[in-house]
Design a protein around this motif. Structure first.
Motif, short mmCIF file in Angstrom:
data_model
loop_
_atom_site.label_atom_id
_atom_site.label_comp_id
_atom_site.label_asym_id
_atom_site.label_seq_id
_atom_site.Cartn_x
_atom_site.Cartn_y
_atom_site.Cartn_z
N LEU A 1 15.10 -7.39 -4.35
CA LEU A 1 15.73 -6.76 -3.18
C LEU A 1 16.13 -7.80 -2.14
O LEU A 1 17.17 -7.67 -1.48
CB LEU A 1 14.79 -5.73 -2.57
N ILE A 2 15.33 -8.83 -2.00
CA ILE A 2 15.66 -9.91 -1.07
C ILE A 2 16.88 -10.68 -1.56
O ILE A 2 17.80 -10.97 -0.79
CB ILE A 2 14.45 -10.85 -0.87
N GLU A 3 16.92 -10.97 -2.85
CA GLU A 3 18.06 -11.69 -3.43
C GLU A 3 19.35 -10.90 -3.29
O GLU A 3 20.42 -11.46 -3.06
CB GLU A 3 17.80 -12.00 -4.90
N ARG A 4 19.25 -9.58 -3.44
CA ARG A 4 20.44 -8.73 -3.34
C ARG A 4 20.74 -8.33 -1.90
O ARG A 4 21.63 -7.52 -1.64
CB ARG A 4 20.28 -7.49 -4.22
N GLU A 5 19.97 -8.88 -0.97
CA GLU A 5 20.16 -8.71 0.47
C GLU A 5 19.97 -7.28 0.97
O GLU A 5 20.63 -6.84 1.90
CB GLU A 5 21.51 -9.28 0.91
N TYR A 6 19.05 -6.55 0.33
CA TYR A 6 18.65 -5.25 0.84
C TYR A 6 17.50 -5.41 1.83
O TYR A 6 17.29 -4.58 2.70
CB TYR A 6 18.20 -4.32 -0.29
N MET A 7 16.74 -6.49 1.64
CA MET A 7 15.62 -6.82 2.51
C MET A 7 15.70 -8.30 2.85
O MET A 7 16.34 -9.08 2.13
CB MET A 7 14.28 -6.58 1.80
N SER A 8 15.02 -8.67 3.92
CA SER A 8 14.91 -10.08 4.26
C SER A 8 13.51 -10.35 4.80
O SER A 8 12.84 -9.44 5.28
CB SER A 8 15.96 -10.48 5.30
N LYS B 1 8.10 -8.89 -8.06
CA LYS B 1 9.40 -9.19 -8.65
C LYS B 1 10.48 -8.28 -8.08
O LYS B 1 11.60 -8.72 -7.80
CB LYS B 1 9.35 -9.03 -10.17
N ARG B 2 10.16 -7.01 -7.90
CA ARG B 2 11.13 -6.06 -7.36
C ARG B 2 11.46 -6.39 -5.90
O ARG B 2 12.60 -6.29 -5.47
CB ARG B 2 10.62 -4.62 -7.47
N ILE B 3 10.45 -6.77 -5.14
CA ILE B 3 10.68 -7.15 -3.74
C ILE B 3 11.58 -8.38 -3.68
O ILE B 3 12.53 -8.44 -2.90
CB ILE B 3 9.35 -7.39 -3.01
N GLU B 4 11.29 -9.37 -4.54
CA GLU B 4 12.13 -10.57 -4.58
C GLU B 4 13.56 -10.22 -4.97
O GLU B 4 14.52 -10.78 -4.43
CB GLU B 4 11.55 -11.59 -5.56
N PHE C 1 3.76 6.39 -11.11
CA PHE C 1 3.47 5.76 -12.39
C PHE C 1 2.69 4.48 -12.14
O PHE C 1 2.77 3.89 -11.07
CB PHE C 1 4.76 5.47 -13.17
N PRO C 2 1.92 4.05 -13.13
CA PRO C 2 1.14 2.82 -12.94
C PRO C 2 2.05 1.59 -12.88
O PRO C 2 3.01 1.49 -13.64
CB PRO C 2 0.23 2.77 -14.17
N ILE C 3 1.75 0.71 -11.97
CA ILE C 3 2.55 -0.50 -11.82
C ILE C 3 1.63 -1.66 -11.45
O ILE C 3 0.63 -1.47 -10.76
CB ILE C 3 3.66 -0.31 -10.77
N LYS C 4 1.98 -2.82 -11.92
CA LYS C 4 1.19 -4.02 -11.64
C LYS C 4 1.71 -4.68 -10.37
O LYS C 4 2.91 -4.65 -10.09
CB LYS C 4 1.30 -5.00 -12.79
N PRO C 5 0.82 -5.29 -9.61
CA PRO C 5 1.26 -5.98 -8.38
C PRO C 5 2.33 -7.05 -8.64
O PRO C 5 3.24 -7.22 -7.83
CB PRO C 5 -0.02 -6.61 -7.84
N SER D 1 0.83 -1.21 0.00
CA SER D 1 0.00 0.00 0.00
C SER D 1 0.86 1.26 0.00
O SER D 1 0.53 2.24 -0.67
CB SER D 1 -0.97 0.00 1.18
N GLU D 2 1.98 1.25 0.71
CA GLU D 2 2.90 2.38 0.70
C GLU D 2 3.48 2.60 -0.70
O GLU D 2 3.58 3.73 -1.17
CB GLU D 2 4.05 2.15 1.69
N LEU D 3 3.86 1.52 -1.34
CA LEU D 3 4.42 1.64 -2.69
C LEU D 3 3.41 2.22 -3.67
O LEU D 3 3.73 3.10 -4.46
CB LEU D 3 4.92 0.28 -3.18
N PHE D 4 2.18 1.71 -3.63
CA PHE D 4 1.15 2.23 -4.53
C PHE D 4 0.87 3.71 -4.27
O PHE D 4 0.62 4.47 -5.20
CB PHE D 4 -0.15 1.43 -4.42
#
Length: 56
Positions: free
Chosen positions: A36-43, A31-34, A22-26, A14-17
């Motif tokens: 960030l997790i793969e690049r170890e910015y998030m877990s 994919k972007r969250i995944e 710009f319009p973005i699909k869920p 909800s924060e991202l939306f």
């Protein structure tokens, strides 16, 4: 995300939306969250898969 350090999935989406100008699909957000997790910015939380943590 940096300010809060931890955020639930629904709140993050909800924060991202609300902040993106710009319009973005869920599915694209997922994919972007995944990425960030793969690049170890998030877990993901070990006990709650719907909770994310910012990695410092």
């Amino acid at each position: 995300m940096k300010m809060r350090k931890s955020l639930a999935h629904s709140l993050l989406i909800s924060e991202l939306f609300s902040q993106l100008r710009f319009p973005i699909k869920p599915i694209d957000l997922k994919k972007r969250i995944e990425s960030l997790i793969e690049r170890e910015y998030m877990s993901r939380d070990k006990d709650d898969a719907n909770m994310y943590h910012y990695v410092t």
